[in-house]
Every structure is written in structure tokens, then in C-alpha cells.
Design a protein around this motif. Structure first.
Motif, PDB file in Angstrom:
ATOM      1  N   GLY A  35       0.809  -1.206   0.000  1.00 16.18           N
ATOM      2  CA  GLY A  35       0.000   0.000   0.000  1.00 16.18           C
ATOM      3  C   GLY A  35       0.847   1.261   0.000  1.00 16.18           C
ATOM      4  O   GLY A  35       2.040   1.224   0.329  1.00 16.18           O
ATOM      5  N   VAL A  36       0.236   2.353  -0.356  1.00 17.05           N
ATOM      6  CA  VAL A  36       0.950   3.634  -0.397  1.00 17.05           C
ATOM      7  C   VAL A  36       1.476   4.010   0.980  1.00 17.05           C
ATOM      8  O   VAL A  36       2.586   4.539   1.115  1.00 17.05           O
ATOM      9  N   ASP A  37       0.697   3.733   2.021  1.00 19.72           N
ATOM     10  CA  ASP A  37       1.137   4.096   3.370  1.00 19.72           C
ATOM     11  C   ASP A  37       2.437   3.389   3.745  1.00 19.72           C
ATOM     12  O   ASP A  37       3.290   3.971   4.432  1.00 19.72           O
ATOM     13  N   GLU A  38       2.591   2.148   3.309  1.00 19.60           N
ATOM     14  CA  GLU A  38       3.833   1.436   3.604  1.00 19.60           C
ATOM     15  C   GLU A  38       5.011   2.059   2.869  1.00 19.60           C
ATOM     16  O   GLU A  38       6.109   2.174   3.420  1.00 19.60           O
ATOM     17  N   VAL A  39       4.786   2.470   1.627  1.00 18.09           N
ATOM     18  CA  VAL A  39       5.849   3.132   0.876  1.00 18.09           C
ATOM     19  C   VAL A  39       6.252   4.427   1.569  1.00 18.09           C
ATOM     20  O   VAL A  39       7.441   4.742   1.697  1.00 18.09           O
ATOM     21  N   TYR A  51       2.521  12.310  -2.710  1.00 19.89           N
ATOM     22  CA  TYR A  51       1.474  12.685  -3.663  1.00 19.89           C
ATOM     23  C   TYR A  51       1.849  13.889  -4.514  1.00 19.89           C
ATOM     24  O   TYR A  51       1.228  14.121  -5.555  1.00 19.89           O
ATOM     25  N   ARG A  52       2.857  14.620  -4.101  1.00 14.04           N
ATOM     26  CA  ARG A  52       3.345  15.709  -4.951  1.00 14.04           C
ATOM     27  C   ARG A  52       4.101  15.131  -6.156  1.00 14.04           C
ATOM     28  O   ARG A  52       4.038  15.679  -7.262  1.00 14.04           O
ATOM     29  N   HIS A  53       4.774  14.020  -5.952  1.00 17.10           N
ATOM     30  CA  HIS A  53       5.541  13.394  -7.031  1.00 17.10           C
ATOM     31  C   HIS A  53       4.737  12.357  -7.801  1.00 17.10           C
ATOM     32  O   HIS A  53       4.947  12.171  -9.007  1.00 17.10           O
ATOM     33  N   PHE A  54       3.826  11.687  -7.120  1.00 11.42           N
ATOM     34  CA  PHE A  54       3.011  10.629  -7.735  1.00 11.42           C
ATOM     35  C   PHE A  54       1.566  10.828  -7.293  1.00 11.42           C
ATOM     36  O   PHE A  54       1.224  10.553  -6.143  1.00 11.42           O
ATOM     37  N   ARG A  55       0.738  11.314  -8.189  1.00 11.92           N
ATOM     38  CA  ARG A  55      -0.630  11.692  -7.821  1.00 11.92           C
ATOM     39  C   ARG A  55      -1.462  10.502  -7.351  1.00 11.92           C
ATOM     40  O   ARG A  55      -2.360  10.648  -6.525  1.00 11.92           O
ATOM     41  N   THR A  56      -1.189   9.328  -7.905  1.00 12.03           N
ATOM     42  CA  THR A  56      -1.937   8.129  -7.537  1.00 12.03           C
ATOM     43  C   THR A  56      -0.970   6.955  -7.407  1.00 12.03           C
ATOM     44  O   THR A  56       0.185   7.028  -7.835  1.00 12.03           O
ATOM     45  N   LYS A  57      -1.467   5.870  -6.834  1.00 15.21           N
ATOM     46  CA  LYS A  57      -0.642   4.661  -6.760  1.00 15.21           C
ATOM     47  C   LYS A  57      -0.311   4.160  -8.162  1.00 15.21           C
ATOM     48  O   LYS A  57       0.802   3.669  -8.400  1.00 15.21           O
ATOM     49  N   ASN A  58      -1.252   4.284  -9.088  1.00 14.08           N
ATOM     50  CA  ASN A  58      -0.983   3.861 -10.464  1.00 14.08           C
ATOM     51  C   ASN A  58       0.218   4.603 -11.049  1.00 14.08           C
ATOM     52  O   ASN A  58       1.044   4.026 -11.752  1.00 14.08           O
ATOM     53  N   ILE A  62       3.597   2.832 -12.416  1.00 13.19           N
ATOM     54  CA  ILE A  62       4.117   3.055 -13.764  1.00 13.19           C
ATOM     55  C   ILE A  62       5.563   3.543 -13.711  1.00 13.19           C
ATOM     56  O   ILE A  62       6.409   3.118 -14.509  1.00 13.19           O
ATOM     57  N   ALA A  63       5.870   4.412 -12.752  1.00 11.44           N
ATOM     58  CA  ALA A  63       7.257   4.870 -12.584  1.00 11.44           C
ATOM     59  C   ALA A  63       8.157   3.704 -12.186  1.00 11.44           C
ATOM     60  O   ALA A  63       9.303   3.602 -12.648  1.00 11.44           O
ATOM     61  N   PHE A  64       7.645   2.817 -11.352  1.00 13.65           N
ATOM     62  CA  PHE A  64       8.382   1.609 -10.977  1.00 13.65           C
ATOM     63  C   PHE A  64       8.659   0.739 -12.196  1.00 13.65           C
ATOM     64  O   PHE A  64       9.774   0.235 -12.376  1.00 13.65           O
ATOM     65  N   LEU A  65       7.658   0.561 -13.061  1.00  7.70           N
ATOM     66  CA  LEU A  65       7.835  -0.248 -14.258  1.00  7.70           C
ATOM     67  C   LEU A  65       8.869   0.371 -15.201  1.00  7.70           C
ATOM     68  O   LEU A  65       9.670  -0.346 -15.817  1.00  7.70           O
ATOM     69  N   GLU A  66       8.857   1.687 -15.298  1.00  4.19           N
ATOM     70  CA  GLU A  66       9.846   2.373 -16.133  1.00  4.19           C
ATOM     71  C   GLU A  66      11.255   2.153 -15.584  1.00  4.19           C
ATOM     72  O   GLU A  66      12.205   1.926 -16.348  1.00  4.19           O
ATOM     73  N   ARG A  67      11.393   2.213 -14.259  1.00  2.14           N
ATOM     74  CA  ARG A  67      12.695   1.948 -13.642  1.00  2.14           C
ATOM     75  C   ARG A  67      13.108   0.493 -13.868  1.00  2.14           C
ATOM     76  O   ARG A  67      14.263   0.202 -14.175  1.00  2.14           O
ATOM     77  N   ARG A  68      12.143  -0.415 -13.724  1.00  5.07           N
ATOM     78  CA  ARG A  68      12.425  -1.832 -13.942  1.00  5.07           C
ATOM     79  C   ARG A  68      12.859  -2.086 -15.387  1.00  5.07           C
ATOM     80  O   ARG A  68      13.750  -2.896 -15.645  1.00  5.07           O
ATOM     81  N   GLN A  69      12.226  -1.370 -16.304  1.00  6.70           N
ATOM     82  CA  GLN A  69      12.589  -1.516 -17.718  1.00  6.70           C
ATOM     83  C   GLN A  69      14.043  -1.139 -17.942  1.00  6.70           C
ATOM     84  O   GLN A  69      14.753  -1.801 -18.704  1.00  6.70           O
ATOM     85  N   GLN A  70      14.473  -0.068 -17.290  1.00 12.12           N
ATOM     86  CA  GLN A  70      15.862   0.362 -17.433  1.00 12.12           C
ATOM     87  C   GLN A  70      16.816  -0.636 -16.784  1.00 12.12           C
ATOM     88  O   GLN A  70      17.819  -1.041 -17.388  1.00 12.12           O
TER      89      GLN A  70
END
Length: 211
Positions: A35-39, A51-58, A62-70
Motif C-alpha cells: 500500500g501507499v502508506d507502507e511506501v 502525492y506531490r511526485h506521484f498523484r496516484t498509486k498507479n 508506472i514509474a516503478f515499471l519504467e525503472r524496472r525496464q531500465q
């Protein structure tokens, strides 16, 4: 944990800490289990900072997936296999050597992109991002197949990707030799695509799903 008072003055540092934390949690435990609270707690930032950097958990996923892709697709599978082979054929086969080493490392955590698809379903917004990541990997395979002078490179890339995905799943099931077995089949696949005539084609109208 207390939120870092430097969050406002170091937005990049705070964002990177959030993303590193999410990367570790999501890759190890999946999307729904975290969950977001754990992060927020693990990364020691204020809720408003996340929430200033990531408006939603989605957005965070998606940012995590982009990092994983790299980290996984480009730095590990693409670049490392390219370093290990002097020809496109060798670079293709070296992908399975890279997978084999990853499978036997402490970092082995299955395929994040497949996990997201299975967890979230193919119609979820983050699944589309996962499918795009998988398509990039097939694009790398297709490009190398073209450089190797192989025929029907689109079909080749789809078949090759099945071998890669299958070896990862088999390894997670407990087959420590999965990537090595897949490499043998991959070598046969290369030979099958050296001439215009080869394995039977997939019937027209069939769709290849991402994984």
C-alpha cells in the motif's frame, strides 16, 4: 518514521527515495500487497511529498515499471548480452546466459511485467505499461534477428520471447536449469529461421498476448 524535513528543499532526493523504496517492495511482493502508506513509512517522507511526485498509486507503479525496464530489460538483458556476444547470433543466445545468472542470484524475483499482468489483469492501466515494456524486449530480439539475417523476424521474436518467459516461470517453479534448457531450444529456433521456409506459421487472425 519521521518525515524528512528536507523533502521540500530536495525534491529529486525525496522522489528518488520513494521510487527506490517502491521498487524494492513492488518487485519482491507485488503491486496489490503493497500500500501507499507502507511506501511512505519505509521511505521516510511525508504523505504530501509522495502525492506531490506521484498523484496516484498507479502513477507510482508506472514509474516503478519504467525503472524496472531500465534496470532489467536494458541494463541487464540487452546490454549485458550485447557485451558477451561478438555477433547478433551470439548476442541472442547470451540472453539466456544472463537469465541463468539472474535466476541463480539473490535478486531473482520472477518477471515483474508478467506479475503485473497476472495481478492486475490485461485491461488495467498499469498492465498496458507492462505490455509496452515486454514489447520493447521483443523489439530488441527482432532487431538482432534482422542483423543476423534471419527470416520472419516478427514470428521469431514472438517464439523467442515465449522461451524467455517460460524459462523464468520454470525457474520459479524450481527448475534451476530452465534458462540453459531454453538456450538449447533457442539455438534450434535460430536455425529454423535461417531460411524462408521454416516452422509452421501461426494461423492468420491469431493474437499474441504480452507477457
Amino acid at each position: 518514521m519521521t518525515a524528512d524535513p528536507e523533502d521540500h528543499r530536495n525534491p529529486y532526493v525525496a522522489r528518488e527515495r520513494i521510487l527506490r523504496t517502491a521498487y524494492e517492495l513492488f518487485s519482491r511482493r507485488g503491486i496489490r500487497a503493497v500500500g501507499v502508506d507502507e511506501v511512505i513509512e519505509r521511505s521516510s517522507v511525508a504523505k504530501a511529498t509522495l502525492y506531490r511526485h506521484f498523484r496516484t498509486k498507479n502513477d507510482l507503479v508506472i514509474a516503478f515499471l519504467e525503472r524496472r525496464q531500465q534496470v532489467w530489460t536494458r541494463d541487464m538483458v540487452r546490454d549485458e548480452s550485447e557485451r558477451r556476444g561478438s555477433t547478433p547470433d551470439e548476442q541472442l543466445l547470451a540472453m539466456f546466459d544472463v537469465l541463468d545468472e539472474w535466476i541463480h542470484s539473490d535478486d531473482f524475483d520472477r518477471c515483474t511485467f508478467i506479475n503485473v499482468l497476472l495481478e492486475m489483469g490485461p485491461d488495467h492501466p498499469v498492465s498496458r505499461a507492462a505490455i509496452d515494456c515486454l514489447e520493447e524486449l521483443r523489439g530488441i530480439v527482432k532487431e538482432r534477428a534482422e542483423k543476423a539475417g534471419l527470416h520472419r523476424t516478427e514470428e521469431f521474436a514472438l517464439s523467442w520471447h515465449i522461451l524467455m518467459k517460460g524459462s523464468i516461470i520454470a525457474a520459479y517453479e524450481g527448475d534451476g536449469e530452465a534458462a540453459r534448457r531454453a538456450k538449447i531450444m533457442a539455438a534450434d529456433l535460430i536455425e529454423q529461421h535461417r531460411t524462408p521456409d521454416g516452422p509452421e506459421r501461426v494461423p492468420a487472425g491469431s493474437k499474441a498476448g504480452g507477457s
